[in-house]
Design a protein around this motif. Sequence first.
Motif, PDB file in Angstrom:
ATOM      1  N   ALA A 171       0.836  -1.210   0.000  1.00  0.00           N
ATOM      2  CA  ALA A 171       0.000   0.000   0.000  1.00  0.00           C
ATOM      3  C   ALA A 171       0.871   1.260   0.000  1.00  0.00           C
ATOM      4  CB  ALA A 171      -0.938  -0.001   1.205  1.00  0.00           C
TER       5      ALA A 171
ATOM      6  N   ALA B  80      -3.203   3.885  -2.701  1.00  0.00           N
ATOM      7  CA  ALA B  80      -3.681   2.582  -2.232  1.00  0.00           C
ATOM      8  C   ALA B  80      -4.033   2.627  -0.752  1.00  0.00           C
ATOM      9  CB  ALA B  80      -2.617   1.517  -2.460  1.00  0.00           C
TER      10      ALA B  80
ATOM     11  N   THR C 279      -7.217  -2.109  -0.752  1.00  0.00           N
ATOM     12  CA  THR C 279      -6.889  -2.233  -2.176  1.00  0.00           C
ATOM     13  C   THR C 279      -5.562  -2.954  -2.351  1.00  0.00           C
ATOM     14  OG1 THR C 279      -5.827  -0.045  -2.312  1.00  0.00           O
ATOM     15  CG2 THR C 279      -8.195  -0.160  -2.814  1.00  0.00           C
TER      16      THR C 279
END
Length: 131
Positions: free
Chosen positions: A79, A85, A89
């Motif tokens: 991330a 992000a 996700t």
Amino acid sequence: MTLRHEAFLGHVKDRGEYGTSEEAERAARVVLALLGAHLVGGIRAQLAARLPEAFALILLNPLQSAEPLPPERFVRATAAWIEGATEQTATWDVSAVLSVVAAAVGDDLLGQILLQLPVGYDLLFGRPQPT
């Protein structure tokens, strides 16, 4: 057998349900760079041999990691490297890429890869192991 670049990216794009190949490529590059930092020796070389050349080079020249990250920290690191992000996700990105890697390498090599990683990576590869 080595997957061609377009085929590998196509699988990542499908698994990750990405809108563009660029998104799939970004996820693949980050996840493989982080994964490469966790694998050593012959196992990393065997994995690289089954990936398209551009991704093999990323795996063989990884981001440096002081210690093997547990799965949740691996996701957080992913991330941090992907602009915009979140952990949610990034979990999606990691799973999309690693499930394609798992399919490309087969069960024998995947088993050897998992032996080099902290407990819990089997889930990121989409191949839960019996405990």
